[in-house]
Write a protein that holds these residues in place. Sequence first.
Motif, short mmCIF file in Angstrom:
data_model
loop_
_atom_site.label_atom_id
_atom_site.label_comp_id
_atom_site.label_asym_id
_atom_site.label_seq_id
_atom_site.Cartn_x
_atom_site.Cartn_y
_atom_site.Cartn_z
N LEU A 1 3.57 -36.78 -17.28
CA LEU A 1 4.08 -38.15 -17.35
C LEU A 1 5.21 -38.40 -16.34
CD1 LEU A 1 4.28 -38.38 -21.24
CD2 LEU A 1 2.65 -39.56 -19.78
N CYS A 2 5.53 -37.39 -15.54
CA CYS A 2 6.69 -37.50 -14.64
C CYS A 2 6.39 -38.46 -13.49
CB CYS A 2 7.03 -36.12 -14.09
SG CYS A 2 8.29 -36.17 -12.82
N PHE A 3 7.24 -39.49 -13.35
CA PHE A 3 6.94 -40.52 -12.34
C PHE A 3 7.33 -40.09 -10.92
CE2 PHE A 3 11.17 -41.46 -13.95
CZ PHE A 3 11.88 -41.81 -12.81
N LEU A 4 7.96 -38.92 -10.79
CA LEU A 4 8.27 -38.43 -9.43
C LEU A 4 7.22 -37.44 -8.93
CD1 LEU A 4 12.16 -38.03 -9.48
CD2 LEU A 4 10.78 -39.96 -8.71
N CYS A 5 6.38 -36.96 -9.84
CA CYS A 5 5.29 -36.06 -9.41
C CYS A 5 4.24 -36.86 -8.66
CB CYS A 5 4.64 -35.39 -10.62
SG CYS A 5 5.50 -33.91 -11.16
N GLN A 6 3.78 -36.29 -7.57
CA GLN A 6 2.84 -36.99 -6.69
C GLN A 6 1.62 -37.51 -7.43
OE1 GLN A 6 -0.22 -36.21 -4.86
NE2 GLN A 6 0.10 -37.96 -3.50
N THR B 1 7.67 -30.15 -5.78
CA THR B 1 7.27 -29.47 -7.01
C THR B 1 8.12 -29.97 -8.20
OG1 THR B 1 8.70 -27.69 -6.27
CG2 THR B 1 6.37 -27.33 -6.03
N HIS B 2 7.54 -29.88 -9.36
CA HIS B 2 8.18 -30.35 -10.60
C HIS B 2 9.18 -29.28 -11.05
CE1 HIS B 2 8.25 -32.82 -14.26
NE2 HIS B 2 8.32 -31.68 -14.94
N THR B 3 10.43 -29.44 -10.61
CA THR B 3 11.45 -28.44 -10.91
C THR B 3 12.72 -29.16 -11.34
OG1 THR B 3 12.67 -26.60 -9.91
CG2 THR B 3 12.06 -28.35 -8.44
N MET C 1 14.03 -33.99 -15.16
CA MET C 1 13.07 -32.89 -15.13
C MET C 1 12.50 -32.66 -13.74
SD MET C 1 12.03 -35.95 -15.98
CE MET C 1 10.74 -37.17 -15.83
N HIS C 2 12.84 -33.52 -12.79
CA HIS C 2 12.24 -33.37 -11.46
C HIS C 2 13.33 -33.54 -10.41
CE1 HIS C 2 8.44 -33.91 -8.88
NE2 HIS C 2 9.49 -33.84 -8.03
N PHE C 3 13.55 -32.48 -9.61
CA PHE C 3 14.68 -32.48 -8.67
C PHE C 3 14.57 -33.63 -7.65
CE2 PHE C 3 16.78 -31.41 -4.77
CZ PHE C 3 18.07 -31.26 -5.25
ZN LIG Z 1 7.71 -34.22 -11.75
#
Ligand SMILES: [Zn+2]
Length: 322
Positions: A75-80, A116-118, A154-156
């Motif tokens: 659900l992370c909106f910064l992940c591609q 990357t999701h970090t 959750m996403h740098f």
């Molecule tokens: Zn992410």
Amino acid sequence: MIKENNDINRKVELLIKEQLEGWDLAHKNFGALENAHERIVSLGEHIQVILQHNPERIRSTTAKTDIHNIPDESLCFLCQANRPVQQLSVPYPGNIEILVNPYPIFRKHLTIVSKTHTPQSIRGHFETMLSLANDLWSFSVFYNGPACGASAPMHFHFQAGDKYYMPVEREFELQDGDVLIQTNNSRLIALDNYLRKVLVLRGNNAQELSRIFKQILGVLEKLMPGETEPMLNIICCRAPKEWRTFIFPRGSHRPSQFFLEGTNQILLSPAAVEMGGVVSCPRAEDFEKLDSKLITDIFKQVSVSNPLWESIKTSITQSEWK
Ligand SMILES: [Zn+2]
């Protein structure tokens, strides 16, 4: 020697132009910002705040930031994989992508994300911040800690906006400060009377600045133990002969007024931009109501306390710098 990278800055300026023309959401929200109401509030001598009425920022102002309650990668909106197809990017060395932020506070507003999701954390990333401030020379780069303003802890990620729009970037030289560190290349100053507590780190040697920053972070970690990193916001920009970094250690994420009800409530979640002097209000009533007294009170609440500030300064001066 500081060298600018004209290529990256030019590519990013072109990306903004392209996204404003070809992506409906960016076109609409950047257009609305052009017409947003702004007013200047003076808090004291050479201390001004730009108030901005910006309804589209309601999501990040009221975001649930409990780190135990954040959505996973899917659900992370910064992940591609989850970003809108219209959102384009410029690649940057170090596994980073530069995007246009579709909910802007600045006329040019970027989100700079890890591929990357970090998790959000400044440790090990300060050098990248200096490098970005150097290459994106028409922008100031800023960082919000996972517990004080990052809307995606959750996403740098970093963000960036027009250089010199935030008052702190112009006002700091007119403030009294305590010099905590002075070397041939670097200087660390604590501003005591700026109504929020800020450490100003300036210099032209990236390695030395990174080493000093690491020491500062070590002091904050010792004096401000928390679940993640010490609460802080950072703004970094490059002036012709030096980097300028503004570090705001934080006492709390939100002021008490955020949690009140009815007409006493003020929906404000101060992050780097607010600490820098641009206060973005999603609601018209807050935009109307905020005055120098309320803003001064809010700055005081979300900054570290006076005793902690004194301990931070003492510990930094007693640290070993070599
Ligand atoms: Zn992410």
